[in-house]
Design a protein around this motif. Structure first.
Motif, PDB file in Angstrom:
ATOM      1  N   PRO A  62       0.823  -1.231   0.149  1.00  0.00           N
ATOM      2  CA  PRO A  62      -0.046  -0.145  -0.211  1.00  0.00           C
ATOM      3  C   PRO A  62       0.910   1.259  -0.107  1.00  0.00           C
ATOM      4  O   PRO A  62       0.395   2.292  -0.369  1.00  0.00           O
ATOM      5  CB  PRO A  62      -0.817   0.057   1.262  1.00  0.00           C
ATOM      6  CG  PRO A  62      -0.184  -1.339   2.121  1.00  0.00           C
ATOM      7  CD  PRO A  62       0.811  -1.965   1.357  1.00  0.00           C
ATOM      8  N   GLY A  63       2.165   1.127   0.109  1.00  0.00           N
ATOM      9  CA  GLY A  63       3.161   2.269   0.325  1.00  0.00           C
ATOM     10  C   GLY A  63       3.032   3.139   1.597  1.00  0.00           C
ATOM     11  O   GLY A  63       3.395   4.174   1.397  1.00  0.00           O
ATOM     12  N   ILE A  64       2.376   2.547   2.441  1.00  0.00           N
ATOM     13  CA  ILE A  64       2.254   3.503   3.595  1.00  0.00           C
ATOM     14  C   ILE A  64       3.477   3.206   4.711  1.00  0.00           C
ATOM     15  O   ILE A  64       4.174   3.806   4.590  1.00  0.00           O
ATOM     16  CB  ILE A  64       0.785   3.108   4.562  1.00  0.00           C
ATOM     17  CG1 ILE A  64      -0.309   3.667   3.324  1.00  0.00           C
ATOM     18  CG2 ILE A  64       0.651   4.410   5.596  1.00  0.00           C
ATOM     19  CD1 ILE A  64      -1.745   3.289   3.959  1.00  0.00           C
ATOM     20  N   MET A  65       2.969   2.421   5.485  1.00  0.00           N
ATOM     21  CA  MET A  65       4.270   1.932   6.458  1.00  0.00           C
ATOM     22  C   MET A  65       4.570   0.633   6.402  1.00  0.00           C
ATOM     23  O   MET A  65       5.637   0.109   7.067  1.00  0.00           O
ATOM     24  CB  MET A  65       3.504   1.962   7.987  1.00  0.00           C
ATOM     25  CG  MET A  65       2.530   3.326   8.113  1.00  0.00           C
ATOM     26  SD  MET A  65       3.592   4.309   9.340  1.00  0.00           S
ATOM     27  CE  MET A  65       4.114   3.531  10.889  1.00  0.00           C
ATOM     28  N   GLU A  66       4.243  -0.028   5.542  1.00  0.00           N
ATOM     29  CA  GLU A  66       4.761  -1.628   5.265  1.00  0.00           C
ATOM     30  C   GLU A  66       5.957  -1.833   4.294  1.00  0.00           C
ATOM     31  O   GLU A  66       6.003  -2.932   3.842  1.00  0.00           O
ATOM     32  CB  GLU A  66       3.558  -2.671   4.838  1.00  0.00           C
ATOM     33  CG  GLU A  66       2.630  -2.373   6.095  1.00  0.00           C
ATOM     34  CD  GLU A  66       1.126  -3.438   5.858  1.00  0.00           C
ATOM     35  OE1 GLU A  66       1.607  -4.486   5.329  1.00  0.00           O
ATOM     36  OE2 GLU A  66       0.209  -2.832   6.182  1.00  0.00           O
ATOM     37  N   SER A  67       6.218  -0.516   3.718  1.00  0.00           N
ATOM     38  CA  SER A  67       7.392  -0.805   2.623  1.00  0.00           C
ATOM     39  C   SER A  67       8.490  -1.748   2.938  1.00  0.00           C
ATOM     40  O   SER A  67       8.844  -2.485   2.298  1.00  0.00           O
ATOM     41  CB  SER A  67       7.727   0.423   2.119  1.00  0.00           C
ATOM     42  OG  SER A  67       6.756   1.525   1.603  1.00  0.00           O
ATOM     43  N   ASP A  68       8.986  -1.497   4.149  1.00  0.00           N
ATOM     44  CA  ASP A  68      10.161  -2.177   4.632  1.00  0.00           C
ATOM     45  C   ASP A  68       9.806  -3.801   4.866  1.00  0.00           C
ATOM     46  O   ASP A  68      10.775  -4.933   4.282  1.00  0.00           O
ATOM     47  CB  ASP A  68      10.609  -1.748   5.867  1.00  0.00           C
ATOM     48  CG  ASP A  68      11.549  -0.574   5.659  1.00  0.00           C
ATOM     49  OD1 ASP A  68      11.815  -0.248   4.654  1.00  0.00           O
ATOM     50  OD2 ASP A  68      11.877   0.294   6.784  1.00  0.00           O
ATOM     51  N   ALA A  69       8.650  -3.899   5.428  1.00  0.00           N
ATOM     52  CA  ALA A  69       8.313  -5.313   5.502  1.00  0.00           C
ATOM     53  C   ALA A  69       8.115  -6.123   4.166  1.00  0.00           C
ATOM     54  O   ALA A  69       8.600  -7.229   3.861  1.00  0.00           O
ATOM     55  CB  ALA A  69       7.240  -5.420   6.353  1.00  0.00           C
ATOM     56  N   THR A  70       7.312  -5.033   3.152  1.00  0.00           N
ATOM     57  CA  THR A  70       7.380  -5.620   1.795  1.00  0.00           C
ATOM     58  C   THR A  70       8.528  -6.110   1.078  1.00  0.00           C
ATOM     59  O   THR A  70       8.576  -6.955   0.463  1.00  0.00           O
ATOM     60  CB  THR A  70       6.331  -4.673   1.064  1.00  0.00           C
ATOM     61  OG1 THR A  70       5.192  -4.343   1.785  1.00  0.00           O
ATOM     62  CG2 THR A  70       6.166  -4.933  -0.330  1.00  0.00           C
ATOM     63  N   ASP A  71       9.418  -4.972   1.165  1.00  0.00           N
ATOM     64  CA  ASP A  71      10.727  -5.354   0.587  1.00  0.00           C
ATOM     65  C   ASP A  71      11.491  -6.818   1.230  1.00  0.00           C
ATOM     66  O   ASP A  71      12.096  -7.179   0.266  1.00  0.00           O
ATOM     67  CB  ASP A  71      11.762  -3.958   1.012  1.00  0.00           C
ATOM     68  CG  ASP A  71      11.170  -2.821   0.048  1.00  0.00           C
ATOM     69  OD1 ASP A  71      10.440  -2.891  -0.847  1.00  0.00           O
ATOM     70  OD2 ASP A  71      11.657  -1.581   0.345  1.00  0.00           O
ATOM     71  N   ARG A  72      11.425  -6.745   2.508  1.00  0.00           N
ATOM     72  CA  ARG A  72      12.110  -7.777   2.820  1.00  0.00           C
ATOM     73  C   ARG A  72      11.458  -9.176   2.499  1.00  0.00           C
ATOM     74  O   ARG A  72      12.023 -10.097   2.262  1.00  0.00           O
ATOM     75  CB  ARG A  72      11.807  -7.948   4.575  1.00  0.00           C
ATOM     76  CG  ARG A  72      13.057  -7.098   5.046  1.00  0.00           C
ATOM     77  CD  ARG A  72      13.127  -7.059   6.592  1.00  0.00           C
ATOM     78  NE  ARG A  72      11.953  -6.952   7.407  1.00  0.00           N
ATOM     79  CZ  ARG A  72      11.545  -5.626   8.003  1.00  0.00           C
ATOM     80  NH1 ARG A  72      12.154  -4.574   7.430  1.00  0.00           N
ATOM     81  NH2 ARG A  72      10.282  -5.749   8.387  1.00  0.00           N
TER      82      ARG A  72
END
Length: 99
Positions: A62-72
């Motif tokens: 979603p591009g909000i706060m989960e970007s790092d988790a998504t990248d990992r």
């Protein structure tokens, strides 16, 4: 000098025959090569599917706060598929070594 000629011919013939593969051996090597090629194609599919899965994970962020988790998560999928593809390629190499 005449006695050397038959020995020379026999030696040349022995080396020539030893260098030739039988039809059965040629078929066996062809089957091994074909099997190794199939395994390598599977490795390519594993890599491609892993990359596709990682891309979908990144696209769904979603591009909000989960970007790092998504990248990992995407990177973990890429690494996992790459590791499996490498194992398959190693297996293909071992099959080729049987020739």
């Amino acid at each position: 000098m005449n006695y050397l000629k038959p020995i020379l011919v026999a030696t040349i013939l022995a080396f020539t025959l030893a260098a030739c593969d039988s039809k059965q051996e040629t078929r066996r090597e062809g089957a091994l090569e074909s099997g190794a090629d199939t395994i390598e194609q599977k490795a390519d599919v594993v890599r491609d599917r892993g990359e596709d899965r990682a891309d979908r994970i990144e696209e769904q962020d979603p591009g909000i706060m989960e970007s790092d988790a998504t990248d990992r998560a995407a990177e973990a999928v890429r690494e996992s598929s790459e590791r499996r593809a490498d194992q398959l390629e190693d297996q293909a190499d071992r099959v080729r070594e049987l020739k």
